[in-house]
Design a protein around this motif. Structure first.
Motif, short mmCIF file in Angstrom:
data_model
loop_
_atom_site.label_atom_id
_atom_site.label_comp_id
_atom_site.label_asym_id
_atom_site.label_seq_id
_atom_site.Cartn_x
_atom_site.Cartn_y
_atom_site.Cartn_z
N GLN A 51 0.82 -1.21 0.00
CA GLN A 51 0.00 0.00 0.00
C GLN A 51 0.86 1.26 0.00
O GLN A 51 0.55 2.24 -0.69
CB GLN A 51 -0.92 0.00 1.23
CG GLN A 51 -1.89 1.18 1.27
CD GLN A 51 -2.85 1.17 0.09
OE1 GLN A 51 -3.39 0.13 -0.26
NE2 GLN A 51 -3.06 2.31 -0.53
N LEU A 52 1.97 1.24 0.76
CA LEU A 52 2.86 2.40 0.79
C LEU A 52 3.46 2.66 -0.59
O LEU A 52 3.55 3.81 -1.04
CB LEU A 52 3.97 2.18 1.81
CG LEU A 52 3.57 2.18 3.29
CD1 LEU A 52 4.78 1.89 4.17
CD2 LEU A 52 2.93 3.50 3.68
N VAL A 53 3.86 1.57 -1.27
CA VAL A 53 4.45 1.72 -2.61
C VAL A 53 3.41 2.25 -3.60
O VAL A 53 3.69 3.14 -4.42
CB VAL A 53 5.02 0.37 -3.08
CG1 VAL A 53 5.44 0.45 -4.54
CG2 VAL A 53 6.20 -0.03 -2.22
N ARG A 54 2.18 1.72 -3.52
CA ARG A 54 1.13 2.18 -4.43
C ARG A 54 0.84 3.67 -4.20
O ARG A 54 0.73 4.45 -5.16
CB ARG A 54 -0.15 1.37 -4.21
CG ARG A 54 -1.34 1.91 -5.00
CD ARG A 54 -2.62 1.20 -4.64
NE ARG A 54 -2.65 -0.16 -5.13
CZ ARG A 54 -3.66 -1.00 -4.92
NH1 ARG A 54 -4.69 -0.61 -4.20
NH2 ARG A 54 -3.62 -2.23 -5.39
N ASP A 55 0.70 4.08 -2.94
CA ASP A 55 0.42 5.49 -2.65
C ASP A 55 1.57 6.39 -3.11
O ASP A 55 1.33 7.50 -3.61
CB ASP A 55 0.18 5.68 -1.14
CG ASP A 55 -1.08 4.97 -0.67
OD1 ASP A 55 -1.92 4.63 -1.53
OD2 ASP A 55 -1.23 4.74 0.54
N TYR A 56 2.80 5.90 -2.96
CA TYR A 56 3.95 6.71 -3.38
C TYR A 56 3.94 6.93 -4.89
O TYR A 56 4.08 8.06 -5.37
CB TYR A 56 5.24 6.05 -2.93
CG TYR A 56 6.46 6.64 -3.57
CD1 TYR A 56 6.96 7.87 -3.16
CD2 TYR A 56 7.11 5.98 -4.62
CE1 TYR A 56 8.07 8.43 -3.76
CE2 TYR A 56 8.21 6.54 -5.23
CZ TYR A 56 8.69 7.76 -4.80
OH TYR A 56 9.80 8.31 -5.41
N LEU A 57 3.78 5.84 -5.65
CA LEU A 57 3.80 5.96 -7.11
C LEU A 57 2.62 6.79 -7.61
O LEU A 57 2.73 7.47 -8.64
CB LEU A 57 3.78 4.57 -7.75
CG LEU A 57 5.08 3.77 -7.66
CD1 LEU A 57 4.90 2.41 -8.30
CD2 LEU A 57 6.23 4.52 -8.33
N ALA A 58 1.49 6.73 -6.91
CA ALA A 58 0.32 7.51 -7.33
C ALA A 58 0.60 9.01 -7.29
O ALA A 58 -0.02 9.78 -8.01
CB ALA A 58 -0.88 7.17 -6.45
N GLY A 59 1.53 9.41 -6.44
CA GLY A 59 1.86 10.82 -6.33
C GLY A 59 3.03 11.26 -7.18
O GLY A 59 3.49 12.41 -7.05
N GLN A 60 3.56 10.39 -8.03
CA GLN A 60 4.71 10.71 -8.86
C GLN A 60 4.27 11.02 -10.29
O GLN A 60 3.31 10.44 -10.80
CB GLN A 60 5.71 9.55 -8.86
CG GLN A 60 6.20 9.16 -7.48
CD GLN A 60 6.82 10.32 -6.73
OE1 GLN A 60 7.69 11.01 -7.24
NE2 GLN A 60 6.37 10.52 -5.49
N SER A 61 5.00 11.91 -10.93
CA SER A 61 4.67 12.31 -12.30
C SER A 61 5.49 11.56 -13.35
O SER A 61 5.28 11.74 -14.54
CB SER A 61 4.90 13.82 -12.47
OG SER A 61 6.25 14.16 -12.18
N GLU A 62 6.43 10.72 -12.91
CA GLU A 62 7.26 9.97 -13.84
C GLU A 62 7.60 8.61 -13.23
O GLU A 62 7.52 8.44 -12.01
CB GLU A 62 8.55 10.74 -14.15
CG GLU A 62 9.40 11.04 -12.93
CD GLU A 62 10.62 11.88 -13.25
OE1 GLU A 62 11.47 12.02 -12.37
OE2 GLU A 62 10.71 12.37 -14.39
N PRO A 63 7.95 7.63 -14.08
CA PRO A 63 8.29 6.29 -13.56
C PRO A 63 9.49 6.34 -12.63
O PRO A 63 10.36 7.21 -12.74
CB PRO A 63 8.59 5.48 -14.84
CG PRO A 63 7.91 6.24 -15.94
CD PRO A 63 7.98 7.67 -15.56
N LYS A 64 9.53 5.38 -11.70
CA LYS A 64 10.61 5.29 -10.73
C LYS A 64 11.18 3.87 -10.73
O LYS A 64 10.45 2.90 -10.96
CB LYS A 64 10.11 5.64 -9.32
CG LYS A 64 9.61 7.06 -9.18
CD LYS A 64 10.73 8.07 -9.21
CE LYS A 64 10.23 9.49 -8.99
NZ LYS A 64 11.32 10.47 -8.99
N SER A 65 12.47 3.75 -10.43
CA SER A 65 13.09 2.43 -10.29
C SER A 65 12.84 1.90 -8.88
O SER A 65 12.44 2.65 -7.98
CB SER A 65 14.59 2.52 -10.55
OG SER A 65 15.22 3.29 -9.53
N ALA A 66 13.12 0.61 -8.70
CA ALA A 66 12.92 0.02 -7.38
C ALA A 66 13.82 0.68 -6.34
O ALA A 66 13.41 0.89 -5.19
CB ALA A 66 13.18 -1.49 -7.44
N ALA A 67 15.04 1.03 -6.73
CA ALA A 67 15.96 1.69 -5.79
C ALA A 67 15.45 3.06 -5.39
O ALA A 67 15.54 3.46 -4.22
CB ALA A 67 17.35 1.79 -6.42
#
Length: 209
Positions: A126-142
């Motif tokens: 859930q933390l990962v989903r909420d974090y990516l939902a607030g990003q404007s560009e793709p992110k790596s696992a690191a």
């Protein structure tokens, strides 16, 4: 007569070596995946154990308070009156009963509030989903691991655990992979895109004759 291996035997040996290398690579990838999942499960199990211990303590506290109230009521009912003791008016008895009910209701409300405050913290997925939902560009696992650790320093976060959580979200179509060269990035899938897929499939279906 030459003792050098024939081209056929050399070809078979190279084929076996390539097959063994591929099998070893798949084995290593599977071991890494299972290790990451075990780490996530162990962390969630520890959280559940802490919550269970807290709930048991609260249950015991509530039970002790209820037993004490019942004992006081029984003692008041069974206590004999002396000849010189004045009788308590019925109006005062009714007022005392209402006050006791009010205290019981307040205690129950406090217990419900404490139970609500002891809810299980959000999972890593859930933390990962909420974090990516607030990003404007793709992110790596690191990158996701670094940002989640910064936002939640009380949690132990590893890149492997984040990668497992990301792949779980990919399986749920909540996140999509965005390869960039040799690296893999992850991007949030808006709910509207997920909901639109079944509708698009229905529109694309041919009309029966």
């Amino acid at each position: 007569m030459s003792d050098s291996p024939s081209p056929t035997s050399q070809s078979l040996q190279a084929e076996y070596e390539a097959k063994l290398a591929a099998d070893l690579e798949r084995n290593a990838a599977e071991r890494e995946r299972l290790t990451e999942q075990m780490a996530v499960f162990e962390k969630e199990l520890k959280v559940l154990e802490r919550n269970r211990a807290m709930l048991l303590e609260m249950q015991q506290a509530v039970g002790s308070a209820g037993t004490a109230t019942d004992a006081d009521t029984a003692e008041n009912k069974s206590a004999p009156r002396t000849s010189g003791e004045s009788k308590v008016p019925k109006a005062r008895q009714a007022k005392g009963a209402k006050a006791a009910k009010g205290r019981t209701a307040a205690s129950a409300a406090k217990t419900r509030t404490e139970d609500a405050g002891a809810q299980k913290p959000p999972s890593l997925v859930q933390l990962v989903r909420d974090y990516l939902a607030g990003q404007s560009e793709p992110k790596s696992a690191a990158e996701v691991a670094a940002d989640v650790t910064e936002r939640h320093p009380e949690r132990t976060v590893t890149v492997n655990a984040i990668r497992t959580a990301l792949e779980a979200l990919v399986a749920k179509s909540a996140v999509r992979r965005a390869p960039q060269g040799k690296s893999v990035y992850y991007d949030h899938v808006p709910a509207a895109d997920t909901d639109a897929k079944p509708a698009d499939a229905d529109q694309a279906a041919p009309t029966p004759a």
